[in-house]
Design a protein around this motif. Structure first.
Motif, mmCIF file in Angstrom:
data_model
loop_
_atom_site.group_PDB
_atom_site.id
_atom_site.type_symbol
_atom_site.label_atom_id
_atom_site.label_comp_id
_atom_site.label_asym_id
_atom_site.label_seq_id
_atom_site.Cartn_x
_atom_site.Cartn_y
_atom_site.Cartn_z
ATOM 1 N N ASP A 26 0.827 -1.212 0.000
ATOM 2 C CA ASP A 26 0.000 0.000 0.000
ATOM 3 C C ASP A 26 0.857 1.256 0.000
ATOM 4 O O ASP A 26 0.587 2.206 -0.740
ATOM 5 C CB ASP A 26 -0.926 0.010 1.231
ATOM 6 C CG ASP A 26 -2.083 -0.965 1.044
ATOM 7 O OD1 ASP A 26 -2.306 -1.406 -0.100
ATOM 8 O OD2 ASP A 26 -2.750 -1.278 2.051
ATOM 9 N N ASN A 34 -9.990 -7.530 0.256
ATOM 10 C CA ASN A 34 -9.112 -6.885 1.227
ATOM 11 C C ASN A 34 -8.207 -7.844 1.989
ATOM 12 O O ASN A 34 -7.546 -7.454 2.945
ATOM 13 C CB ASN A 34 -9.963 -6.087 2.220
ATOM 14 C CG ASN A 34 -10.715 -4.983 1.511
ATOM 15 O OD1 ASN A 34 -10.136 -4.257 0.703
ATOM 16 N ND2 ASN A 34 -12.011 -4.883 1.780
ATOM 17 N N PRO A 57 -1.759 -7.704 -1.481
ATOM 18 C CA PRO A 57 -3.101 -8.287 -1.437
ATOM 19 C C PRO A 57 -3.038 -9.747 -1.894
ATOM 20 O O PRO A 57 -2.162 -10.114 -2.677
ATOM 21 C CB PRO A 57 -3.889 -7.460 -2.466
ATOM 22 C CG PRO A 57 -3.085 -6.223 -2.703
ATOM 23 C CD PRO A 57 -1.662 -6.585 -2.430
#
Lengths: 594, 594
Positions: A276, A470, A431
């Protein structure tokens, strides 16, 4: 015997000795009464001298017939050179030749065998045996050999066992396209060449091998973009009873050792960055951190000021290019904008703000923003007077990708990507799954055997569709200077979880069982927790040498059509072979141009 | 963290430490109030102890649920064993367990995971991940890994460069059958998997790499006889500017080093024997010289005495089996004769002479030969009282082959082939060409790139058909204990000679150019004299361990139908894949039984 010494080892100490050398004629300088010839082999160059005075008439005449790349054997005496050459290790001596034998004549090469050759890519590949005589290419192969050996020594020292996994395996259409091999003994059936030894190395963990590695060829039948090869080499590794932390430490150790032992480079400890963060700060999961220009998001400052392009954008984000405000004319900015608007990148526009030396700001969107607004941006971006701010907006993922391209381009232009400045980085917490809007299905971000993080296991087993988007994986990439050098993950070692993953990836139960039943079966007989990593060996070679192309580190690469132009493969095969394999061609006539 | 130590390393010195171990449950012994569990990993076995007295109720109950091959993690204290086990390195200690976690349960394995397993071959291969947990198989793979590493270290020390040659190459139907790979990007065309990197390593010599090696997979689509694999591994080597003598010395050095560094065996200098001698003395080009019983030819003594079988034979030849006269009854001889008459060997009969203790002789052909005749045979064969002479006759080549089988059988029966008695041997001076009477053509005895001996070059270029049968090659085999471990040759490096060889082997000019034009072309641009060798790596592993089967040294071998029964390959592929490759199946219906 063809030689007592090679062409790179004679020194002052050898003066007076009679020696025999063999090698290639690099070039000759004929002064009429005297002639010097450079004799070359893998180890170096030794100067030969023929003289009208000291050589026999016959020998001198023969020497004059030598052309470039002739293979010769000579015997002579090592003498001291009058004019020394301190550029080569043998530069103190030369050989007064007393006997010369031409072992093999040579036609004139189609390009010069020199560090910088005049041969184009096609010619070099067709005559690869001549191209490989060039010192830089030869050094690349020697480097590669050495790197492989050091890898093996290090991993063996860490108790890894190199196990050869099979090349004739089973086709599993998930992932890239397989190369397949028809089986004559099992008509109608095919082997596949491995895209990686993934399932086998996991099986080896179930088998208790504990630590496995292999330097191994892998195969992918993909449309070849620049610098991709249908066959490529991996350092493939797997460990049992490990956590992600232990894997990162083990292979950080390997990487540091390889840099030190082959190119003498001391690498710092590798920083870690989440996926991220990498996307947010660099717009890439393989950021080049040799230079700054990190992304700054400007939604809070740039939106709701009447500039509809920004107002309607999901993301407004920019980079600060240090010291370039004055260097970029409006024309330069226009060129840069056009570069960004090419279909390969697809930006709609490019907003710029120049931070002038006098503290004022000049921007392409002056109409909408006050000097104070622009100062706010500059402050948030850490800009100083003289810096150039470049800002993009749009849908988040796309905009980040575009700005990543722009950042890299500016890094290149400003010379910030130095070849021997190595900045390694672990990117972690990828992910697990990626939703493909077009295909309306999940794809594995790493591969279908990757484990979700422990804390996400229950959510994965029981969660809804949105939850799946997620999930985080124990997956990691090793990135050096913007190149993905290695990637890996902790694997699933539980049948139920693996079945769930296959289901999420769109496998029917039958497909999963048919393709990976052996692996899920193995999980039921005592599979240990395990994980691993694979390094792109070709890429590692090129990055360590500060080069861009992997081709120069592959002895016999294929071109973009997957062809080996030297041997002219692939090619038609005999009808008899097809018959034995019980297959037939079904090639479409291609009407007209293609 | 899954472990602080592995299951093979704890010793007396560790007593008192708290440790964490992970591994497989080998077995448990439950005494009611106390339970011992053997925990196993690649490194060894450590004994765990659970007791009603010291463990919590919960822990003790949990321990009792552990089955064979469960994967567990435990924490506990190292304590001294009351009854030590001096058969294992960890036998002085055991672990008093304070915490137990089942990492993965296991179904009951279909066979026992023990040195001697009750699993048949098929079952072991299907559950190869369980079979590989067995110590002997695991040790084989560790040995193999170590042997490969030592090979690389030695050759790197000798300046050899490991170069990866391509796997997707061109089909060249000479030799064994190729596995082929359809090319999607070049419809109707195929790659082939290499039967060996032969032409590439020669190209590397033309390219000036000087010394090349590679440990590399090779592929042959042959009908699989016992102990042959469709994919196998070679140590492949090539050197430039070398004579046969230098090659033999280099690889004798490698072989000695490997035996010393891996199994501690000192090999004597390798004797050399010509092909002709090997055939004459042993009837084989890979004689097992761990024992004697060399052939003695008896034509001069045994013919023209009225025994028509011998009289009409091209060759009468025998071996002397020491001390076996009395051990072989007429019945035994009859059995042996029948064994020789099986179609696999095809002998017509077997003549025997017993050298009695009293100096007389008893023979199956007493009718034709006097005691004096038989004494003459015995003397020529170096026989002593008590020895058994076994004699065959017939066409020379066939008879030698048959007697070779008999000699090996007697060696086996008498226990003369000791596993850790290593007798290496270079067999040299092979014929260049072999005339095939059925095909009415020459075949290359080694391969089409092998050079005739220097003194035979002119005869090869200009000689007649008969001359070709007598050409000798600079070709050599390394034989250890009757197994061909390696073979190689000096290569042709001259276009004209290579063209001549292809012509002799029945190639048209077009075929030669189409398949090997690149190599002959390379010879025109300065090819150095060169030669090399390839070792059968799988075979080397098995011979060094005194074992017969290479399969036990291959992690995932294929069965005799070329199948991997664990992953169930080869298999059908999707119609979509066939379509992309533009091929279709043309499988014959097999009517009824097959």
């Amino acid at each position: 015997m063809y030689r007592t010494h090679n062409c790179g080892e004679l020194r002052k100490e050898n003066i007076g000795q009679e020696v025999t050398l063999s090698g290639w004629v690099q070039k000759s300088r004929d002064k009429g009464f005297m002639m010097w010839t450079d004799l070359r082999d893998r180890y170096g160059i030794t100067q030969l001298i023929f003289s009208e005075e000291k050589s026999s008439q016959e020998l001198f005449e023969k020497a004059r017939t030598l052309g470039r790349e002739f293979v010769i054997k000579i015997t002579g005496t090592v003498i001291e050179r009058t004019s020394k050459n301190d550029k080569i290790p043998t530069g103190d001596i030369e050989i007064e030749v007393s006997a010369l034998e031409v072992l093999n004549a040579a036609k004139l090469p189609p390009f010069t065998i020199d560090d910088d050759t005049d041969g184009g890519d096609d010619l070099r590949m067709k005559y690869r045996y001549l191209d490989l005589r060039r010192r830089p290419v030869q050094n690349n192969l020697i480097f590669r050999s050495n790197l492989a050996l050091e890898t093996r020594k290090y991993l063996a020292g860490e108790n890894f066992i190199e196990v050869e996994t099979p090349f004739l395996i089973k086709s599993t259409p998930e992932g890239a396209r397989d190369f397949v091999v028809p089986s004559r003994m099992n008509p109608g059936q095919f082997y596949a060449l491995p895209q990686s030894p993934q399932t086998f190395k996991q099986i080896l963990m179930v088998a208790g091998m504990d630590k496995y590695f292999q330097i191994v060829k892998c195969f992918r039948d993909e449309d070849l973009r620049a610098d991709r090869q249908p066959e490529f080499t991996q350092i493939d590794c797997e460990m049992a009873f490990v956590t992600q932390e232990e894997i990162l430490n083990t292979f950080e150790g390997l990487t540091k050792y390889l840099f030190k032992s082959t190119i003498g480079a001391d690498l710092p400890d590798f920083p870690r960055m989440t996926y991220d963060d990498a996307m947010r700060r660099y717009g890439s999961d393989k950021p080049d951190v040799r230079f700054g220009m990190e992304f700054t998001e400007l939604n809070d400052l740039a939106q709701n000021k009447g500039f509809v392009v920004f107002d309607s954008a999901e993301l407004v984000v920019g980079i600060c290019v240090p010291g370039q405000a004055e260097n970029y004319s409006n024309k330069d900015i226009k060129k840069l904008t056009e570069w960004m608007q090419r279909p390969q990148i697809g930006a709609k526009g490019l907003v710029n703000v120049k931070c002038n030396a006098d503290g004022t700001f000049k921007s392409s969107v002056d109409k909408f923003y006050s000097q104070e607004d622009l100062k706010g941006w500059a402050d948030k971006m850490g800009a100083e007077a003289g810096d150039l701010l470049l800002i993009l907006s749009g849908e988040t993922d796309k905009t980040r990708k575009q700005l990543n391209e722009l950042r890299l381009e500016m890094g290149r232009k400003l010379g910030l990507m130095k070849a021997n400045d190595f900045k390694p980085l672990w990117v972690v917490d990828f992910p697990l799954l990626e939703w493909d809007e077009d295909a309306q299905r999940f794809f594995a971000m790493h591969h279908p055997f990757t484990s979700p993080k422990k804390e996400d296991v229950q959510r994965m087993l029981n969660g809804d569709h949105e939850t799946m988007k997620n999930l985080r994986a124990d997956a990691y990439d090793l990135v050096i200077n913007g190149s993905e050098i290695g990637g890996g993950s902790i694997r699933i070692h539980d049948r139920v979880l693996q079945e769930r993953n296959f289901k999420l990836l769109g496998f029917t139960d039958e497909e999963a069982e048919d393709q990976f039943g052996f692996l899920m079966g193995a999980f039921e007989y005592g599979a240990p927790p395990h994980g691993g990593i694979a390094f792109g060996f070709d890429r590692l070679c090129s990055v360590m040498n500060g080069q861009n192309s992997i081709r120069d580190f592959i002895a016999f690469p294929k071109n973009n059509q997957g062809r080996d132009v030297m041997i002219d493969a692939p090619s038609a095969i005999a009808g008899e072979q097809l018959k034995e394999l019980q297959i037939q061609l079904n090639v479409q006539e291609s009407g007209g141009e293609k």
